[in-house]
Motif scaffolding. Structure first.
Motif, short mmCIF file in Angstrom:
data_model
loop_
_atom_site.label_atom_id
_atom_site.label_comp_id
_atom_site.label_asym_id
_atom_site.label_seq_id
_atom_site.Cartn_x
_atom_site.Cartn_y
_atom_site.Cartn_z
N ASN A 190 -11.23 85.34 -23.62
CA ASN A 190 -11.45 84.64 -22.56
C ASN A 190 -13.17 84.81 -21.60
OD1 ASN A 190 -11.48 81.79 -21.54
ND2 ASN A 190 -10.41 82.88 -19.50
N ARG A 191 -13.97 84.75 -21.69
CA ARG A 191 -15.18 85.10 -20.99
C ARG A 191 -15.42 85.54 -19.83
NH1 ARG A 191 -17.14 82.38 -25.59
NH2 ARG A 191 -16.63 80.37 -23.98
N PHE A 192 -14.09 83.98 -19.11
CA PHE A 192 -13.93 84.34 -17.62
C PHE A 192 -13.12 85.64 -17.20
CE2 PHE A 192 -10.70 83.62 -14.12
CZ PHE A 192 -11.74 83.32 -13.28
N GLU A 231 -15.42 78.72 -27.94
CA GLU A 231 -14.39 78.62 -27.48
C GLU A 231 -13.43 79.65 -26.22
OE1 GLU A 231 -14.47 77.22 -31.33
OE2 GLU A 231 -14.48 79.03 -30.80
N SER A 232 -12.93 79.03 -25.36
CA SER A 232 -12.58 79.75 -23.87
C SER A 232 -11.22 78.81 -23.61
CB SER A 232 -13.49 79.36 -22.95
OG SER A 232 -13.60 78.71 -22.52
N ASN A 233 -11.21 79.54 -22.48
CA ASN A 233 -9.67 79.16 -22.13
C ASN A 233 -9.67 78.42 -20.68
OD1 ASN A 233 -7.36 80.89 -24.12
ND2 ASN A 233 -6.55 82.04 -21.71
N GLY A 270 -5.04 77.10 -26.99
CA GLY A 270 -5.52 78.68 -25.84
C GLY A 270 -3.80 78.66 -25.79
N ILE A 271 -3.61 79.86 -25.17
CA ILE A 271 -2.37 80.37 -24.35
C ILE A 271 -2.64 81.45 -23.22
CG2 ILE A 271 -1.19 80.62 -27.11
CD1 ILE A 271 -1.61 83.51 -26.60
N VAL A 278 -6.22 81.40 -31.82
CA VAL A 278 -6.38 81.52 -30.92
C VAL A 278 -7.38 82.01 -29.44
CG1 VAL A 278 -3.79 82.68 -29.01
CG2 VAL A 278 -3.70 81.92 -31.78
N SER A 279 -7.67 81.83 -28.26
CA SER A 279 -8.27 82.35 -27.31
C SER A 279 -7.07 82.38 -26.39
CB SER A 279 -8.69 80.87 -26.65
OG SER A 279 -9.17 81.48 -25.80
#
Length: 391
Positions: A95-97, A353-355, A22-23, A71-72
């Motif tokens: 990212n869902r947020f 997957e998320s950040n 994640g970046i 990559v997230s």
């Protein structure tokens, strides 16, 4: 002779880059210079820091780490461009947020465009809810956590569990257990009424008290005013009457002088749910009746949130394409960018997957910066962020 063996476990980021990363960006100096932090989405640990968030720096890192398969990221454009220019296929996950944050910002902009700074509510379409509130209060008594605890205590006692064990398990005293066992109905929280003599004395001054309270007078000034006019009752009676008057004003959904600010309307519309309170739902209904042009955006926002939370990609894609085809000036840019990032958008809906781990490491990085008063060089900051202690 005793021999000791020390086992050194080499972190994954030293052996090679992990496949899922994640970046996110972070600020060296907010508004001026930024860097990039890269984290392993499996171990949630940082694996590298870059001195820039530009496309070239991220692209160079991705080319040097061929093991990266996913990559997230957030919706920062240079990150999207860097991933699209890599010589191999990399799965992108938005990212869902950040999607919901962008949707919230869009809806706030729409509310600020379509709603005035403040507006009144239609009183003729609303009724006081004093009687309804009493019924709701009676219903809430049976759904109160203390009543549910009472039922659980009785059930445990009927199965043969001791009072001491029940008190320990529910973290309550033994006396509370005995009180729950004797209770046959929920506790009523009705306030005590004034004695009839005190009520009769203060009732003669109700109109005067209401008039003073509407002028935002304090209880002490109200009491002084009516005492000068001849009131000879107690101060507590006046205080309780003022509390009742103010409570009635709050329990009325809409009062003649009540207005709602644009910011308050946005919060009520954004946080609307089917099981919201009567006051909340009535306020939202009245706002949508007053401003019918807002109804379409309200339905779009909540449909988008529902599809994203449930992972229904088919419905979400159809919703975005339909809204984009309308060419609405307020939502066109939002939907256009989602269509440009359709694959990453779909993975945000279908993959887990998320950040989140990256955001946590960014907060840790900020703490490290504050400890060093923001004076650390990039190399020192990188060493401190990457250091994990004994692995």
């Amino acid at each position: 002779m005793t021999r000791y063996f020390v086992l050194f476990i080499i972190p994954r980021w030293i052996r090679g880059s992990p496949p899922f990363v994640g970046i996110d960006d972070f600020a060296f100096k907010k508004g001026h210079s930024y860097g990039t932090i890269i984290c392993d989405l499996v171990t949630h640990r940082p694996i590298d820091l870059l001195p820039s968030r530009e496309t070239g720096a991220v692209l160079e890192w991705l080319e040097q780490n061929p093991h990266v398969k996913l990559v997230s990221r957030d919706r920062f454009a240079p990150y999207r461009e860097a991933i699209s220019q890599v010589s191999r296929n990399i799965t992108e996950v938005l990212n869902r947020f950040h999607l919901l944050k962008n949707l919230s910002d869009l809806f706030k902009k729409i509310c600020h465009t379509l709603l005035p700074g403040s507006f009144g509510l239609k009183i003729e379409e609303c009724a006081p809810v004093i009687a309804v509130a009493n019924d709701a209060e009676d219903d809430d008594r049976w759904d109160h956590p203390s009543w549910h605890r009472t039922l659980d205590v009785k059930k445990a006692y009927e199965t043969g569990e001791s009072v001491t064990s029940i008190a320990y398990r529910f973290s309550i005293s033994r006396q509370t257990v005995y009180n729950d066992l004797r209770r046959t109905a929920p506790i009523s929280h009705h306030r005590k009424r004034l004695p009839s003599a005190s009520r009769r004395k203060v009732n003669r001054w109700i109109d005067r008290i209401r008039q003073l309270d509407e002028s935002h007078a304090t209880v002490s000034s109200i009491l002084s005013s009516i005492r000068r006019a001849g009131y000879d009752g107690s101060a507590s009676a006046v205080r309780k009457v003022v509390e009742e008057i103010r409570r009635e004003r709050k329990e009325t959904i809409f009062s003649p002088s009540e207005t709602i600010t644009r910011q308050r309307a946005f919060h009520l519309l954004w946080n609307w749910e089917m099981d919201a309170s009567v006051r909340h739902r009535k306020t939202v209904d009245d706002t949508l009746i007053r401003f019918p042009e807002l109804r379409h955006y309200f339905c779009f926002v909540h449909s988008f949130r529902g599809c994203l939370e449930s992972g229904d990609w088919t419905m979400l894609q159809q919703l975005v394409l339909t809204e984009h085809a309308k060419g609405d000036r307020l939502t066109f840019r939002f939907t256009h960018r989602l269509i440009q990032e359709q694959e990453a958008f779909r993975h945000a809906c279908e993959r887990k997957e998320s950040n989140g781990p990256v955001e946590g490491q960014v907060n840790r990085l900020k703490l490290i910066k504050r400890i060093m008063y923001g004076r650390a060089s990039f190399e020192l900051l990188k060493r401190k962020v990457m250091y994990q202690g004994l692995v």
